[in-house]
Design an enzyme around this catalytic site. Structure first.
Site, PDB file in Angstrom:
ATOM      1  N   ASP A 176       0.883  -1.101  -0.045  1.00 21.76           N
ATOM      2  CA  ASP A 176      -0.037   0.112   0.201  1.00 21.76           C
ATOM      3  C   ASP A 176       0.946   1.441  -0.080  1.00 21.76           C
ATOM      4  O   ASP A 176       0.454   2.466   0.292  1.00 21.76           O
ATOM      5  CB  ASP A 176      -0.975   0.038   1.172  1.00 21.76           C
ATOM      6  CG  ASP A 176      -0.276  -0.257   2.533  1.00 21.76           C
ATOM      7  OD1 ASP A 176       0.860  -0.052   2.509  1.00 21.76           O
ATOM      8  OD2 ASP A 176      -0.935  -0.012   3.575  1.00 21.76           O
ATOM      9  N   HIS A 223      15.936  10.097  12.429  1.00 21.43           N
ATOM     10  CA  HIS A 223      14.628  10.351  11.797  1.00 21.43           C
ATOM     11  C   HIS A 223      14.481  11.881  11.601  1.00 21.43           C
ATOM     12  O   HIS A 223      13.579  12.214  11.041  1.00 21.43           O
ATOM     13  CB  HIS A 223      13.515   9.626  12.217  1.00 21.43           C
ATOM     14  CG  HIS A 223      13.001  10.101  13.504  1.00 21.43           C
ATOM     15  ND1 HIS A 223      13.595   9.617  14.778  1.00 21.43           N
ATOM     16  CD2 HIS A 223      12.016  10.552  14.027  1.00 21.43           C
ATOM     17  CE1 HIS A 223      13.220  10.197  15.634  1.00 21.43           C
ATOM     18  NE2 HIS A 223      12.195  10.853  15.420  1.00 21.43           N
ATOM     19  N   ASP A 224      15.079  12.454  12.557  1.00 17.18           N
ATOM     20  CA  ASP A 224      15.056  14.208  12.290  1.00 17.18           C
ATOM     21  C   ASP A 224      16.348  14.807  11.940  1.00 17.18           C
ATOM     22  O   ASP A 224      16.232  15.879  11.742  1.00 17.18           O
ATOM     23  CB  ASP A 224      14.954  14.492  13.829  1.00 17.18           C
ATOM     24  CG  ASP A 224      13.573  14.173  14.570  1.00 17.18           C
ATOM     25  OD1 ASP A 224      12.708  13.862  14.095  1.00 17.18           O
ATOM     26  OD2 ASP A 224      14.005  13.836  15.725  1.00 17.18           O
ATOM     27  N   ASP A 244       5.447  -1.441   7.183  1.00 13.15           N
ATOM     28  CA  ASP A 244       4.526  -1.994   7.997  1.00 13.15           C
ATOM     29  C   ASP A 244       5.211  -3.044   8.998  1.00 13.15           C
ATOM     30  O   ASP A 244       6.468  -3.409   8.811  1.00 13.15           O
ATOM     31  CB  ASP A 244       3.179  -2.590   7.313  1.00 13.15           C
ATOM     32  CG  ASP A 244       3.620  -3.448   6.146  1.00 13.15           C
ATOM     33  OD1 ASP A 244       4.395  -4.359   6.414  1.00 13.15           O
ATOM     34  OD2 ASP A 244       3.221  -3.245   4.876  1.00 13.15           O
ATOM     35  N   ASP A 275      10.953   9.853  24.227  1.00 13.36           N
ATOM     36  CA  ASP A 275      10.805  11.124  23.490  1.00 13.36           C
ATOM     37  C   ASP A 275      10.744  12.286  24.273  1.00 13.36           C
ATOM     38  O   ASP A 275       9.942  12.426  25.225  1.00 13.36           O
ATOM     39  CB  ASP A 275       9.519  10.952  22.652  1.00 13.36           C
ATOM     40  CG  ASP A 275       9.401  12.022  21.503  1.00 13.36           C
ATOM     41  OD1 ASP A 275      10.004  12.026  20.503  1.00 13.36           O
ATOM     42  OD2 ASP A 275       8.489  13.024  21.980  1.00 13.36           O
TER      43      ASP A 275
END
Ligand code: NOJ
Length: 552
Positions: A26, A320-321, A30, A200
């Site tokens: 899609d 990821h930042d 996942d 976080d």
């Protein structure tokens, strides 16, 4: 020093699930996709994964806006998929660390929906509300994602505080009921079998309770005195359950490291500091060239801060930042990319601490180089770009800033092969892949003994089999050329010397005099190293790892 906890010898790997691997075509990564790739991770040799948020979320901040802490977001799969995933990881001997967002929820969370509907809701006090002042916001506190940190809510005629996007209201940690809820959430995942948490935005839990104007919002929202009460409570919970924790601890000076991570009464097991990727005086979208001496200084400063068993650091150059490390510290040119990827790897990976690899870093993935606004995906980049235009900044300049530093760079799909969409999916992915998947991809790198992947794999194996590289003391080599970073890891028996040329110019290196008479072995290099009379030359981006026997 004896290492008693599993994570003290471990190597971590960060997965951004949306971009890792799409099993149901899609266009979105996942949980089953992650499960299919466990053998790949095993081959690399990592010991645990950190999964970025997979909880139910409207996805404004790609999962860092949680609307249900006890369910999996349908785009990633089901709870059964999660149970299968964790079991599969454990069968491979890989531990699982979840991202835990304790500072804020999504505005779609049921608590917030009720909280905003009525000031008398029992959930109202789960969030931070204030009346406006002089027909405006309650104070001058700003959001990290730009603009005021306050958002008006007409139903109660109040403002709520959000340190990140307006759709991410901050939780009120002063409320014991809220604290208990969050502890229960943590216990829920521990019972499901997770082995640790990445905490976080953990330095933000406490807010300045006077809610007065401040010269800098950090003073009211980051490491505010009193935060230790919340953090100690949390630490007790993790310890009771034997859970590992690593905190996102921005803007804490190295001098305070021990308070956060010392093994006796620190707030967590290890911390991520950001000085080497975010030099103090820089706005997050500014690009400045980092001098090698700045990088050397900030990395070694932190190493020194945790020496004498003062605590543990999570070591990283990507997440990821952040931009891809090659684009930031190295050289993307085709003839320099691999060498610089390996130099950067040796630069941080063998320092004292727990090394983390961000997905794709082990391949030498690079920034995407977006050329059009339509390619922007990240909430913060889009916000910044719009604000720059409002300030009449030239559109090209604004775009070039987000293109270089923006968070989308790290979020392009992992490049599995040279097939369409890099083999990530057969459907168009949610974010455009980096076109260079044709040259940079897992399939090719697994077959090349000289690939960046192989280099990481070898580095992991060497670290795993050599306790000095896990727990030996760190010492910076001070006498080096400007473009070189060199350091040692030392135990009674041996000294490991790591020498990295972080530049496009060759560099000479002289073995330090106290090591010159010792027997040595070159354990790893990205370049041919000929040591002559204790001197050698490193090619541009050359890097080497030499082991000396302290005594015969
Ligand atoms: C830090 C996370 O790494 C980042 O991706 C997120 O946007 C903020 N915290 C807010 O949760």
């Amino acid at each position: 020093m004896t290492l008693t906890n599993w994570w003290q010898q471990a190597v971590g790997y960060q997965i951004y699930p949306k971009s890792f691997y799409d099993s149901n075509n899609d266009g979105i990564g996942d949980l089953n996709g992650i499960r299919q790739k466990i053998p790949y991770l095993r081959k690399l040799g990592i010991d645990f994964v950190w999964l970025c948020p997979i909880y139910r979320s409207p996805g404004i901040d790609n999962g860092y806006d949680i609307s249900d802490y006890r369910n999996i977001d349908p785009q990633y799969g089901t709870m059964e998929d999660f149970d299968n995933l964790i079991e599969a990881f454990h069968n491979y001997g890989i531990k699982v660390v979840m991202d835990m967002v304790l500072n804020h929820t999504s505005d779609q969370h049921n608590w917030f929906q009720q909280a905003k509907a009525s000031a008398s809701s029992p959930f109202h006090d789960y969030y931070i509300w204030k009346k406006g002042k002089n027909n405006g916001v309650p104070n001058n506190w700003k959001s990290i994602f730009g603009g005021s940190g306050w958002q008006y809510n007409s139903q109660t005629n109040e403002y709520y505080f959000h340190l990140y996007a307006a759709q991410q209201p901050d939780l009120n940690w002063e409320n014991p009921k809220l604290r208990k809820e969050m502890h229960d959430v943590i216990k829920y995942w521990i019972q499901k079998g997770v082995d640790g948490f990445r905490l976080d935005a953990i330095t933000h839990l406490k807010k300045l309770q006077t809610f007065e104007d401040v010269p800098d919002t950090d003073m009211a929202t980051r490491n505010v005195p009193g935060i230790e009460v919340f953090l100690k409570d949390l630490k007790k919970l993790y310890d009771d359950c034997h859970i590992m924790t690593v905190g996102e601890v921005g803007a804490v000076p190295p001098e305070e490291a021990a308070k956060w991570v010392n093994p006796k009464n620190g707030f967590m097991d290890m911390l991520f500091q950001f000085d080497h990727v975010n030099f103090g005086d820089e706005h997050k979208f500014d690009f400045s060239t980092k001098s090698v001496s700045q990088i050397r200084k900030s990395l070694s400063h932190w190493q020194q801060a945790v020496e004498h068993e003062h605590g543990c650091l999570g070591l990283f150059v990507e997440n990821h930042d952040l931009p891809r490390s090659i684009s930031y510290f190295g050289n993307e040119e085709p003839d320099q990319r691999e060498a610089s990827a390996k130099a950067i790897a040796l630069m941080y990976f063998l320092m004292k601490g727990i090394p983390f690899i961000y997905e794709g870093q082990e391949l030498g993935m690079t920034n995407k180089h977006i050329t059009s606004v339509s390619e922007l995906n990240d909430v913060d980049s889009i916000r910044f770009y719009r604000e720059e235009l409002q300030k009449n900044i030239n559109a090209q300049i604004a775009l070039s800033k987000v293109a270089f530093k923006g968070r989308d760079n790290a979020r392009t799909p992992v490049q599995w092969s040279n097939q369409q969409f890099g083999g990530f999916s057969v459907t168009e992915p949610w974010i455009e892949p980096n076109e260079n998947y044709k040259e940079i991809n897992v399939k090719d790198e697994l077959t090349h003994h000289n690939s960046v992947f192989t280099f990481y794999q070898t580095m992991i194996t060497i670290r795993k089999h050599n306790p000095t590289l896990q727990s030996g003391a760190f010492a910076l080599e001070k006498k080096t050329a400007d473009n070189v970073i060199a350091y040692r890891r030392v135990s009674n028996q041996e000294t490991w010397l790591i020498v990295i040329n972080l530049s496009n110019q060759p560099a000479d290196y002289r073995i330090p005099s106290d090591l010159q008479k010792l027997t040595y072995e070159i354990m790893l290099s990205n370049d041919r190293i000929d040591i002559n009379n204790n001197n050698f030359e490193l090619d541009r981006w050359g890097a080497t790892l030499i082991k000396f026997k302290n005594k015969e």
